[in-house]
Design an enzyme around this catalytic site. Structure first.
Site, PDB file in Angstrom:
ATOM      1  N   GLY A  30      40.634  58.147  48.059  1.00 56.70           N
ATOM      2  CA  GLY A  30      40.162  58.213  49.442  1.00 56.70           C
ATOM      3  C   GLY A  30      38.940  59.076  49.634  1.00 56.70           C
ATOM      4  O   GLY A  30      37.944  58.965  48.905  1.00 56.70           O
ATOM      5  N   ASP A  32      38.463  62.213  49.113  1.00 61.07           N
ATOM      6  CA  ASP A  32      38.198  63.115  47.985  1.00 61.07           C
ATOM      7  C   ASP A  32      37.339  62.416  46.933  1.00 61.07           C
ATOM      8  O   ASP A  32      36.338  62.966  46.461  1.00 61.07           O
ATOM      9  CB  ASP A  32      39.542  63.563  47.393  1.00 61.07           C
ATOM     10  CG  ASP A  32      39.368  64.561  46.259  1.00 61.07           C
ATOM     11  OD1 ASP A  32      39.465  65.766  46.529  1.00 61.07           O
ATOM     12  OD2 ASP A  32      39.115  64.132  45.117  1.00 61.07           O
ATOM     13  N   THR A 116      45.877  61.104  57.026  1.00 62.81           N
ATOM     14  CA  THR A 116      46.174  59.781  57.601  1.00 62.81           C
ATOM     15  C   THR A 116      45.912  58.621  56.642  1.00 62.81           C
ATOM     16  O   THR A 116      46.031  57.463  57.027  1.00 62.81           O
ATOM     17  CB  THR A 116      45.357  59.527  58.883  1.00 62.81           C
ATOM     18  OG1 THR A 116      43.971  59.395  58.531  1.00 62.81           O
ATOM     19  CG2 THR A 116      45.537  60.641  59.888  1.00 62.81           C
TER      20      THR A 116
HETATM   21  P1  ADP Z   1      45.100  62.017  52.668  1.00 60.48           P
HETATM   22  O1  ADP Z   1      45.614  62.037  51.251  1.00 60.48           O
HETATM   23  O2  ADP Z   1      44.985  63.409  53.267  1.00 60.48           O
HETATM   24  O3  ADP Z   1      45.837  61.048  53.516  1.00 60.48           O
HETATM   25  P2  ADP Z   1      42.866  60.160  52.279  1.00 60.48           P
HETATM   26  O4  ADP Z   1      41.582  60.454  51.619  1.00 60.48           O
HETATM   27  O5  ADP Z   1      43.779  59.168  51.648  1.00 60.48           O
HETATM   28  O6  ADP Z   1      43.578  61.575  52.519  1.00 60.48           O
HETATM   29  O7  ADP Z   1      42.581  59.648  53.762  1.00 60.48           O
HETATM   30  C1  ADP Z   1      42.204  60.471  54.825  1.00 60.48           C
HETATM   31  C2  ADP Z   1      41.375  59.666  55.801  1.00 60.48           C
HETATM   32  O8  ADP Z   1      40.024  59.611  55.356  1.00 60.48           O
HETATM   33  C3  ADP Z   1      41.823  58.208  55.970  1.00 60.48           C
HETATM   34  O9  ADP Z   1      41.874  57.941  57.346  1.00 60.48           O
HETATM   35  C4  ADP Z   1      40.717  57.421  55.289  1.00 60.48           C
HETATM   36  O10 ADP Z   1      40.519  56.162  55.919  1.00 60.48           O
HETATM   37  C5  ADP Z   1      39.526  58.298  55.517  1.00 60.48           C
HETATM   38  N1  ADP Z   1      38.367  58.147  54.610  1.00 60.48           N
HETATM   39  C6  ADP Z   1      38.316  57.648  53.364  1.00 60.48           C
HETATM   40  N2  ADP Z   1      37.068  57.709  52.882  1.00 60.48           N
HETATM   41  C7  ADP Z   1      36.304  58.293  53.845  1.00 60.48           C
HETATM   42  C8  ADP Z   1      34.916  58.624  53.979  1.00 60.48           C
HETATM   43  N3  ADP Z   1      34.046  58.398  52.988  1.00 60.48           N
HETATM   44  N4  ADP Z   1      34.503  59.207  55.137  1.00 60.48           N
HETATM   45  C9  ADP Z   1      35.373  59.461  56.139  1.00 60.48           C
HETATM   46  N5  ADP Z   1      36.675  59.165  56.089  1.00 60.48           N
HETATM   47  C10 ADP Z   1      37.137  58.582  54.957  1.00 60.48           C
END
Ligand code: ADP
Length: 166
Positions: A30, A32, A116
């Site tokens: 995601g 990260d 989320t």
């Molecule tokens: P967690 O493990 O805390 O749930 P994730 O990375 O899986 O973290 O997701 C957190 C949110 O970030 C999700 O709503 C996802 O759609 C969103 N997301 C993923 N990539 C990006 C990005 N490049 N910029 C902004 N939001 C993002």
């Protein structure tokens, strides 16, 4: 000022962006993965020196090739149905990230929708917690707090939470 926009957090021109990391700080999916991909290997090299991060806490690194100056890595709670202190931990992520940003002299900070994605926190429940937490934690020199949402449905949830908090 607190705002919500649709976009990619790696492209934000702010002093600090917040990463929704896992507790190892050694890479995940995601947001990260997007941050490490866009920012380059320096961020992970710094993360290795941090010794991980507890759920609800936040730790900073520099931001490599990203337009931001700092990445503040926080670890959101995994959603377990709502009775495992998820809201308290999610609020703590936002408070600690703003505290760390303020200590580093940042005036602007961008948050993704922590927890989320893979961690499964329903965005309609997460958004009001996130908005209330940043309102409560708002402090100088931080002036701008921006939620950056990847999807329209997430943006809608954050806009509702902002409107209801007014
Ligand atoms: P967690 O493990 O805390 O749930 P994730 O990375 O899986 O973290 O997701 C957190 C949110 O970030 C999700 O709503 C996802 O759609 C969103 N997301 C993923 N990539 C990006 C990005 N490049 N910029 C902004 N939001 C993002």
């Amino acid at each position: 000022m607190i705002e919500a926009v649709r976009g990619d957090i790696t492209e934000q021109v702010v002093d600090a962006i917040v990463n929704a990391a896992n507790s190892s700080l050694l890479g995940g999916g995601g947001v990260d993965a997007a941050i490490h991909r866009a920012g380059g290997p320096e961020i992970l090299a710094e993360c290795r020196l941090l010794g991980g991060c507890a759920t609800g806490d936040a730790k900073p690194t520099t931001a490599g090739r990203l337009p931001a100056r700092q990445v503040i890595h926080t670890v959101g709670p995994v959603w377990r149905g709502g009775k495992a202190a998820e809201a308290e931990l999610l609020a703590s992520c936002h408070r600690r990230a703003i505290e760390v940003a303020a200590e580093l002299g940042c005036t602007s900070i961008a948050f993704p929708a922590i927890s989320t994605g893979v961690y499964g926190y329903p965005v309609d429940l997460a958004a009001p917690v996130a908005v209330a937490a940043v309102r409560g934690a708002h402090r100088p020199p931080v002036e701008l707090i921006r939620f950056v949402l990847f999807s329209q449905s997430h943006l809608d949830a954050f806009e509702r939470a902002l409107a209801e908090a007014k």
